[in-house]
Design a protein around this motif. Structure first.
Motif, mmCIF file in Angstrom:
data_model
loop_
_atom_site.group_PDB
_atom_site.id
_atom_site.type_symbol
_atom_site.label_atom_id
_atom_site.label_comp_id
_atom_site.label_asym_id
_atom_site.label_seq_id
_atom_site.Cartn_x
_atom_site.Cartn_y
_atom_site.Cartn_z
ATOM 1 N N ASN A 273 -89.347 64.908 71.859
ATOM 2 C CA ASN A 273 -88.448 65.807 71.142
ATOM 3 C C ASN A 273 -87.910 66.926 72.022
ATOM 4 O O ASN A 273 -86.771 67.372 71.871
ATOM 5 C CB ASN A 273 -89.187 66.405 69.935
ATOM 6 C CG ASN A 273 -88.234 67.107 68.983
ATOM 7 O OD1 ASN A 273 -87.231 66.544 68.568
ATOM 8 N ND2 ASN A 273 -88.552 68.351 68.655
ATOM 9 N N ASN A 274 -88.738 67.392 72.985
ATOM 10 C CA ASN A 274 -88.310 68.537 73.807
ATOM 11 C C ASN A 274 -87.417 68.141 74.975
ATOM 12 O O ASN A 274 -86.985 68.985 75.749
ATOM 13 C CB ASN A 274 -89.542 69.287 74.327
ATOM 14 C CG ASN A 274 -90.429 68.403 75.184
ATOM 15 O OD1 ASN A 274 -90.211 67.199 75.285
ATOM 16 N ND2 ASN A 274 -91.450 68.998 75.803
ATOM 17 N N THR A 277 -81.464 68.181 73.836
ATOM 18 C CA THR A 277 -80.952 69.334 73.096
ATOM 19 C C THR A 277 -80.442 68.855 71.741
ATOM 20 O O THR A 277 -80.246 67.653 71.520
ATOM 21 C CB THR A 277 -79.809 70.013 73.860
ATOM 22 O OG1 THR A 277 -78.697 69.088 73.931
ATOM 23 C CG2 THR A 277 -80.245 70.389 75.277
ATOM 24 N N ASP A 278 -80.215 69.777 70.830
ATOM 25 C CA ASP A 278 -79.685 69.409 69.519
ATOM 26 C C ASP A 278 -78.318 68.737 69.663
ATOM 27 O O ASP A 278 -77.990 67.798 68.925
ATOM 28 C CB ASP A 278 -79.558 70.654 68.634
ATOM 29 C CG ASP A 278 -80.922 71.189 68.202
ATOM 30 O OD1 ASP A 278 -81.903 70.426 68.273
ATOM 31 O OD2 ASP A 278 -81.004 72.368 67.810
#
Length: 293
Positions: A273-274, A277-278
């Motif tokens: 997840n990290n 970026t969004d």
């Protein structure tokens, strides 16, 4: 069961029995030293009770014995508020209820939850060998009182490898655990550990889970030995392995951050997840939607 574990628990059971021998029978008693008669409706069950099966025939036989010669050994309880929690003596308590007796002889001792759980396990092992499943369930409940499994293994006097075998029952599917609760002696800790290993290697392969249900039905009917359950599942996994591609690793700056994998039913992308970026996550979603459109 590990010989050292049984020796340790037997010692704790003997210490508890010694309390019975030293207790002075009076109605006004000091907690941990004397025993008395307690109303059955003031005694709550032990949440750490290791035994999962109480055959009615055995309880009836015990009730007949108690009716004829009396209770040979009081139950053990600990005070919790204004009530009492059973430590050891579930079968004796059930027999008294069957006889509709209002009270039962009980030794009240001072014990915390960890001691209560250990004593319950020790008392049951001393009277009749528990199944590996019942021991595993009891050890799992004990685990919350220890910061690390190493400490838990040390307190029980067993190797960590054997501790993990006992705890492997907790990783079995819920449906299998429910069936084991009814027939706890069907599976040893070693067989359980082997099954869990195969399930972990298979990942989310639903066909292996279905195969386990099939194998369990054969085990219950006596057509498959518990020692062959894992190999039965492995053969099934090997049969379906040809249709499953090995995962492709997703790398970033020399480190693995995710995988692409494919099964007969799914194409799966997993990314830490990290790492994204969004904005990048949104672009991937839009790309997939456009590709499918």
């Amino acid at each position: 069961m590990s010989k050292s574990l049984k020796a340790l628990l037997a010692q704790k059971a003997e210490e508890n029995t010694q309390r019975h021998r030293e207790a002075n029978y009076r109605d006004d008693f000091d907690v941990g030293r004397q025993h008395t008669k307690l109303p059955l409706d003031r005694i709550d069950p032990n949440p750490y009770q290791p035994r999962t099966s109480f055959p009615e025939e055995e309880i009836r036989e015990l009730a007949v014995s108690i009716s004829a010669v009396g209770l040979l050994q009081p139950i053990s309880v600990r005070a919790v508020g204004e009530r009492y929690e059973l430590i050891a003596g579930e079968r004796r308590l059930r027999a008294h209820k069957l006889l509709t007796r209002p009270t039962i002889e009980a030794l009240v001792i001072s014990a915390d939850e960890a001691t209560s759980a250990t004593l319950a396990l020790a008392e049951n092992i001393e009277r009749e060998d528990l199944s590996d499943f019942e021991i595993g369930e009891s050890i799992k409940r004990l685990e919350e009182h220890f910061p690390r499994r190493t400490k838990l293994a040390e307190s029980l006097g067993i190797q960590r490898s054997d501790l993990y075998r006992y705890l492997s029952f907790a990783s079995l599917p819920d449906s299998i655990r429910k069936r084991l609760a009814a027939r706890p002696k069907l599976l040893s800790r070693s067989a359980a550990a082997d099954i869990v290993r195969v399930l972990k290697e298979a990942g989310n392969d639903e066909s292996i889970s279905r195969k386990l249900e099939e194998a369990w039905a054969l085990l219950e009917s006596g057509k498959l030995d518990q020692t062959k359950l894992a190999s039965f599942l492995c053969n099934s996994a090997t049969t379906t392995a040809g249709t499953r591609q090995r995962p492709t690793h997703i790398m970033k700056q020399g480190a693995k951050v995710g995988t692409f994998s494919q099964t007969p039913h799914e194409f799966v992308m997993k990314v830490a997840n990290n790492v994204l970026t969004d904005e990048q996550k949104l672009k991937i979603q839009q790309f997939v939607l456009e590709l499918l459109a």
